[in-house]
Design a protein around this motif. Structure first.
Motif, mmCIF file in Angstrom:
data_model
loop_
_atom_site.group_PDB
_atom_site.id
_atom_site.type_symbol
_atom_site.label_atom_id
_atom_site.label_comp_id
_atom_site.label_asym_id
_atom_site.label_seq_id
_atom_site.Cartn_x
_atom_site.Cartn_y
_atom_site.Cartn_z
ATOM 1 N N ASP A 73 -30.210 -26.421 9.944
ATOM 2 C CA ASP A 73 -31.330 -27.278 9.561
ATOM 3 C C ASP A 73 -32.515 -26.398 9.156
ATOM 4 O O ASP A 73 -32.683 -25.292 9.676
ATOM 5 N N PHE A 74 -33.343 -26.906 8.222
ATOM 6 C CA PHE A 74 -34.425 -26.061 7.720
ATOM 7 C C PHE A 74 -35.561 -26.860 7.113
ATOM 8 O O PHE A 74 -35.427 -28.040 6.810
ATOM 9 N N VAL A 75 -36.678 -26.166 6.923
ATOM 10 C CA VAL A 75 -37.769 -26.579 6.053
ATOM 11 C C VAL A 75 -38.137 -25.346 5.230
ATOM 12 O O VAL A 75 -38.200 -24.233 5.760
ATOM 13 N N THR A 76 -38.307 -25.538 3.920
ATOM 14 C CA THR A 76 -38.778 -24.458 3.055
ATOM 15 C C THR A 76 -39.975 -24.968 2.263
ATOM 16 O O THR A 76 -40.086 -26.165 1.987
ATOM 17 N N ILE A 77 -40.840 -24.043 1.907
ATOM 18 C CA ILE A 77 -42.015 -24.384 1.107
ATOM 19 C C ILE A 77 -42.238 -23.259 0.103
ATOM 20 O O ILE A 77 -42.088 -22.078 0.432
#
Length: 147
Positions: A73-77
């Protein structure tokens, strides 16, 4: 003599006040370098990192991620930030989130202009357009921390 002494105190007070004011960062600047990044679904205790760099035009690039090594699972910006005030940032770019129990485990991509705001005594800016692609009142708390 009293007038001279009073003038000296006043001068010292004004200089001290000016010196502390001069050390304050400009209102529309960010601290460059590494900042913590979190998505509540992953963890607030194991933040990811973003790098913020100032550009010649006064905007800032921001790029980074938080990733759970076990689940993937991840968040990227990845994009640019404009400082509207010390507590309000405008972001232009792409934010991707993926959490196995939300949106059928598919990536939720937000591409465009979004807003990060710090409210009250918070030490982070939170993405204001927080609806996840799944809908159903599911929200993503994407946070960029001051330090």
């Amino acid at each position: 003599m009293k007038k001279f002494f009073g003038a000296c105190l006043l001068t010292a007070a004004l200089f001290t006040g000016y010196a502390s004011y001069a050390q304050q960062p400009a209102a529309n600047t960010l601290r460059e370098g590494k900042h913590d990044l979190t998505l509540q679904w992953i963890s607030w205790d194991r933040p990811g990192k973003v790098i913020i760099k100032k550009q010649k035009d006064g905007t800032y690039t921001v790029k980074g991620e938080q990733r759970d090594a076990k689940s993937g699972d991840f968040v990227t910006i990845d994009g640019t930030l404009t400082v509207d005030s010390p507590k309000e940032l405008t972001f232009n770019g792409i934010i991707r989130t993926q959490y196995s129990n939300v949106n059928g485990g598919k990536v939720c991509e937000k591409n465009g202009t979004y807003h990060f705001v710090s409210k009250g005594a918070r030490k982070y800016w939170r993405l204001q357009e927080m609806d996840n692609c799944e809908g159903n009142n599911v929200v993503d708390y994407v946070d960029i921390y001051f330090k």
